[in-house]
Design an enzyme around this catalytic site. Structure first.
Site, PDB file in Angstrom:
ATOM      1  N   GLY A   1      34.688  49.766  45.640  1.00  0.00           N
ATOM      2  CA  GLY A   1      34.275  48.369  45.696  1.00  0.00           C
ATOM      3  C   GLY A   1      32.948  48.219  46.421  1.00  0.00           C
TER       4      GLY A   1
ATOM      5  N   GLY B   1      29.853  47.648  45.399  1.00  0.00           N
ATOM      6  CA  GLY B   1      28.728  46.975  44.776  1.00  0.00           C
ATOM      7  C   GLY B   1      28.274  45.713  45.466  1.00  0.00           C
TER       8      GLY B   1
ATOM      9  N   VAL C   1      30.927  54.750  38.066  1.00  0.00           N
ATOM     10  CA  VAL C   1      31.678  53.697  37.381  1.00  0.00           C
ATOM     11  C   VAL C   1      33.062  54.222  37.011  1.00  0.00           C
ATOM     12  CG1 VAL C   1      31.716  52.102  35.437  1.00  0.00           C
ATOM     13  CG2 VAL C   1      29.527  52.749  36.493  1.00  0.00           C
TER      14      VAL C   1
ATOM     15  N   SER D   1      43.748  43.117  55.308  1.00  0.00           N
ATOM     16  CA  SER D   1      43.404  41.703  55.437  1.00  0.00           C
ATOM     17  C   SER D   1      44.283  41.069  56.497  1.00  0.00           C
ATOM     18  CB  SER D   1      43.609  40.975  54.105  1.00  0.00           C
ATOM     19  OG  SER D   1      43.562  39.564  54.283  1.00  0.00           O
TER      20      SER D   1
ATOM     21  N   TYR E   1      49.288  39.253  47.336  1.00  0.00           N
ATOM     22  CA  TYR E   1      48.125  39.847  48.008  1.00  0.00           C
ATOM     23  C   TYR E   1      48.492  40.228  49.432  1.00  0.00           C
ATOM     24  CZ  TYR E   1      43.569  40.070  50.316  1.00  0.00           C
ATOM     25  OH  TYR E   1      42.481  40.472  51.062  1.00  0.00           O
TER      26      TYR E   1
ATOM     27  N   ALA F   1      50.703  43.278  49.300  1.00  0.00           N
ATOM     28  CA  ALA F   1      49.963  44.482  48.929  1.00  0.00           C
ATOM     29  C   ALA F   1      49.169  45.016  50.106  1.00  0.00           C
ATOM     30  CB  ALA F   1      49.041  44.185  47.746  1.00  0.00           C
ATOM     31  N   LYS F   2      48.492  44.137  50.826  1.00  0.00           N
ATOM     32  CA  LYS F   2      47.709  44.595  51.968  1.00  0.00           C
ATOM     33  C   LYS F   2      48.613  45.132  53.074  1.00  0.00           C
ATOM     34  CE  LYS F   2      43.470  43.902  50.591  1.00  0.00           C
ATOM     35  NZ  LYS F   2      42.621  45.088  50.278  1.00  0.00           N
TER      36      LYS F   2
END
Length: 250
Positions: free
Chosen positions: A12, A14, A63, A143, A154, A157-158
């Site tokens: 991640g 970018g 990529v 997070s 979310y 998952a974190k």
């Protein structure tokens, strides 16, 4: 013979926190592979960061969709025969979805688990053989939602990353490889909220901190730089909150 730079892999990488981490690690003397799905954006970031330090090959774009085991081959190919000094698992995000049927609920949860957990697991497992022994570093980006909820799948998952980090730290400790989690609070200047953030939402999140400001990507990058650096060799199996005091350590 010129000594080869240390190598870090940042998923991640970018935009936002990932790009800030890559910039910081390049400043610390690393070569960096930034990994993600958006090729044009990754390549632009790699060119910009390389130009900033005047080294054409300081940052390389790779990529790959890290939820697809087959595409991890592109990362291994980019590493080649080099030793990996640090893996920074930053890929992920909150994926909204419907929960009006069990099928929709299952899809929503799987999407968040894939994006935030599976990406980290597959990238780390793919690079384990190449990790420096002793001295390798693995960092997982979690997070504040993992600690206080509010994000549904979310958050779950974190939080899953925390338990896995503890297992991985125990597994890799004998090789003197450290594994730690950085848990950001509210960070502005990222794509996380998309167009969902309002002035009122921003003000509410800032008010929840003890320092009276939003975080910025460089705040999180500073924590990652510490954990992958030589001074953190005795720090492993930890969750480092970087949240302005909006959730206190425990």
């Amino acid at each position: 013979m010129v000594e080869q730079a240390r190598l870090a892999v940042v998923s991640g990488g970018g935009t936002g926190i990932g790009a800030a981490v890559a910039r910081g690690l390049v400043a610390d003397g690393f070569d960096v592979l930034v990994v993600g799905r958006r090729g044009d954006l990754l390549r632009a970031t790699a060119r910009r960061l390389s130009d900033e330090v005047g080294r054409d090959d300081a940052v390389t774009a790779v990529v790959a969709d890290l939820t697809d085991p087959v595409q991890l081959g592109a990362v291994r190919d980019a590493v080649g025969e080099r030793t990996v000094d640090a893996v920074v698992n930053n890929a992920g995000g909150y994926l909204g979805g419907a929960a009006d049927t069990l099928t929709a609920t299952a899809a929503w949860w799987r999407a968040n688990l894939d994006a935030n957990v599976l990406t980290a697991v597959l990238l780390t497992e793919a690079l384990l053989p190449a990790l420096r022994r002793p001295g390798g570093r693995v960092v997982l980006l979690s997070s504040i939602a993992a600690q206080r909820g509010g994000g549904g799948p979310y958050s779950a998952a974190k939080a899953a990353l925390h338990g896995w980090a503890y297992d991985l730290a125990a597994q890799l400790g004998p090789d003197q490889i450290t594994v730690n989690v950085v848990s950001p609070g509210y960070v502005a200047e990222t794509e996380f909220f998309g167009d969902r953030m309002t002035p009122e939402g921003h003000a509410k999140r800032v008010a929840a901190t003890l320092v009276g400001r939003a975080g910025v990507p460089d705040d999180i990058a500073a924590a990652v730089r510490y954990l992958v650096g030589p001074s953190a060799g005795y720090v492993t199996g930890q969750v480092l909150g970087v949240n302005g005091g909006s959730v206190l350590g425990r």
